[in-house]
Design a protein around this motif. Sequence first.
Motif, short mmCIF file in Angstrom:
data_model
loop_
_atom_site.label_atom_id
_atom_site.label_comp_id
_atom_site.label_asym_id
_atom_site.label_seq_id
_atom_site.Cartn_x
_atom_site.Cartn_y
_atom_site.Cartn_z
N ASP A 141 14.10 -3.90 13.96
CA ASP A 141 13.55 -3.81 15.31
C ASP A 141 13.86 -5.10 16.07
O ASP A 141 13.34 -6.16 15.74
N GLY A 142 14.71 -5.02 17.05
CA GLY A 142 15.06 -6.20 17.83
C GLY A 142 15.74 -7.27 17.00
O GLY A 142 15.68 -8.45 17.33
N GLY A 143 16.40 -6.84 15.92
CA GLY A 143 17.09 -7.80 15.06
C GLY A 143 16.15 -8.62 14.20
O GLY A 143 16.55 -9.64 13.64
N GLU A 144 14.89 -8.19 14.06
CA GLU A 144 13.91 -8.95 13.31
C GLU A 144 13.58 -8.29 11.99
O GLU A 144 13.91 -7.12 11.74
N GLU A 145 12.90 -9.06 11.12
CA GLU A 145 12.42 -8.50 9.87
C GLU A 145 11.28 -7.54 10.14
O GLU A 145 10.64 -7.57 11.19
N GLY A 146 11.01 -6.69 9.16
CA GLY A 146 9.90 -5.77 9.31
C GLY A 146 8.56 -6.46 9.19
O GLY A 146 8.47 -7.60 8.73
N GLY A 147 7.51 -5.77 9.63
CA GLY A 147 6.17 -6.33 9.56
C GLY A 147 5.50 -6.02 8.25
O GLY A 147 6.07 -5.40 7.34
N VAL A 148 4.24 -6.43 8.13
CA VAL A 148 3.46 -6.21 6.91
C VAL A 148 2.06 -5.73 7.29
O VAL A 148 1.46 -6.21 8.25
N PHE A 149 1.57 -4.78 6.53
CA PHE A 149 0.21 -4.27 6.69
C PHE A 149 -0.61 -4.77 5.51
O PHE A 149 -0.32 -4.44 4.35
N VAL A 150 -1.62 -5.60 5.79
CA VAL A 150 -2.48 -6.16 4.75
C VAL A 150 -3.81 -5.42 4.79
O VAL A 150 -4.55 -5.51 5.77
N MET A 151 -4.11 -4.68 3.71
CA MET A 151 -5.32 -3.86 3.69
C MET A 151 -6.14 -4.16 2.45
O MET A 151 -5.61 -4.27 1.35
N ALA A 152 -7.47 -4.29 2.64
CA ALA A 152 -8.40 -4.41 1.53
C ALA A 152 -9.16 -3.09 1.42
O ALA A 152 -9.74 -2.62 2.40
N TYR A 153 -9.13 -2.52 0.23
CA TYR A 153 -9.72 -1.19 0.01
C TYR A 153 -10.85 -1.32 -1.00
O TYR A 153 -10.69 -1.92 -2.06
N ALA A 154 -12.00 -0.75 -0.69
CA ALA A 154 -13.14 -0.75 -1.60
C ALA A 154 -13.45 0.67 -2.06
O ALA A 154 -13.50 1.60 -1.25
N ARG A 155 -13.63 0.82 -3.36
CA ARG A 155 -14.00 2.13 -3.91
C ARG A 155 -15.39 2.51 -3.45
O ARG A 155 -16.32 1.70 -3.50
N ARG A 156 -15.55 3.74 -2.99
CA ARG A 156 -16.85 4.22 -2.52
C ARG A 156 -17.13 5.59 -3.11
O ARG A 156 -16.27 6.21 -3.73
N LYS A 157 -18.35 6.05 -2.89
CA LYS A 157 -18.74 7.37 -3.37
C LYS A 157 -18.28 8.44 -2.39
O LYS A 157 -19.06 9.18 -1.82
N VAL A 158 -16.97 8.45 -2.16
CA VAL A 158 -16.34 9.44 -1.29
C VAL A 158 -15.10 9.95 -2.00
O VAL A 158 -14.55 9.28 -2.87
N PRO A 159 -14.65 11.18 -1.68
CA PRO A 159 -13.51 11.77 -2.39
C PRO A 159 -12.16 11.22 -1.93
O PRO A 159 -11.25 11.98 -1.60
N VAL A 160 -12.03 9.90 -1.90
CA VAL A 160 -10.76 9.27 -1.53
C VAL A 160 -10.49 8.17 -2.54
O VAL A 160 -11.31 7.27 -2.71
N SER A 161 -9.35 8.22 -3.19
CA SER A 161 -8.99 7.22 -4.19
C SER A 161 -7.91 6.30 -3.64
O SER A 161 -7.18 6.66 -2.71
N ILE A 162 -7.79 5.13 -4.24
CA ILE A 162 -6.72 4.22 -3.86
C ILE A 162 -5.37 4.84 -4.14
O ILE A 162 -4.40 4.62 -3.42
N GLU A 163 -5.30 5.69 -5.18
CA GLU A 163 -4.04 6.37 -5.50
C GLU A 163 -3.60 7.29 -4.37
O GLU A 163 -2.42 7.33 -4.01
N LEU A 164 -4.55 8.02 -3.78
CA LEU A 164 -4.22 8.90 -2.65
C LEU A 164 -3.72 8.08 -1.47
O LEU A 164 -2.73 8.45 -0.82
N VAL A 165 -4.38 6.99 -1.18
CA VAL A 165 -3.98 6.15 -0.06
C VAL A 165 -2.56 5.63 -0.24
O VAL A 165 -1.73 5.67 0.68
N LEU A 166 -2.25 5.16 -1.46
CA LEU A 166 -0.92 4.60 -1.72
C LEU A 166 0.15 5.68 -1.78
O LEU A 166 1.28 5.46 -1.32
N GLU A 167 -0.18 6.83 -2.33
CA GLU A 167 0.79 7.94 -2.35
C GLU A 167 1.16 8.36 -0.93
O GLU A 167 2.33 8.63 -0.63
N THR A 168 0.16 8.41 -0.06
CA THR A 168 0.43 8.79 1.34
C THR A 168 1.26 7.72 2.03
O THR A 168 2.11 8.03 2.88
#
Length: 247
Positions: A200-227
């Motif tokens: 993009d514009g001759g530049e390097e790509g960006g980075v997304f820094v995310m902190a994920y906490a396990r909760r009592k919800v039907p969403v796993s870190i594996e699902l997030v990373l697979e997506t």
Amino acid sequence: NYYAPDTLVLFYRDPDPFEIFSFRFERPDKDTLCGDEDKVIDIKIRGFKKDADEVWQSTGLTLWRASDYLCRYQMENVRLFQNKRILELGAGLGLNGILAWRSTAASSPGAEVCITDGDSDALVHLRENVERNRPSEGGDAGKISCHQLIWGKESSEHFLARVASDRKYDVLLASDIIYAAVIVEPLWETVRTLLKKPGDGGEEGGVFVMAYARRKVPVSIELVLETAVENGFVYELVKEDKEEGIW
């Protein structure tokens, strides 16, 4: 069954469900990009007490575990944010975005920070917290703004054109933002729309820094990373606390 006819229990709503959370961050000794007066960063955040009833009505109005972990990463890797355009997703009370702003303002004149949330109520408190943490008169305030951002491809494209003047971001930040599986795909659509890509514009790509906490919800870190992979991203696990359930 126990019956006590003379027992009277009264339950009261907390007249002041808010609390001021105070944080102090110290830059690593190896960071020579700032003067001695900027080695310590004090931040005050106003939000709901963690046990307040209102937390269950809006999760964005209190502080959660993963934000602390992301703050530590930010201070250990402050050079990642120097002279960068930074955007926080699902900021809530804005701790991580405010820290990105305060840690770059004095030593990084090219840095810009945009803090976002989809909840209009959270935005009111977010803007108040930004004002609460502005440097004293004479200090370098840096560039910071707060905007509403609803996740998804179409809304993110509108945001990019209207708010960001079609300039994508170098760094995206987020912590404790995933509470339901239905928002995972819109999240990555937003990241794909707003984050710089290699070339993009001759530049390097960006980075997304995310902190994920396990909760009592039907969403796993594996699902997030697979997506993430399905949306064309590669990832690196830089920290893991299995006991606390934070990645």
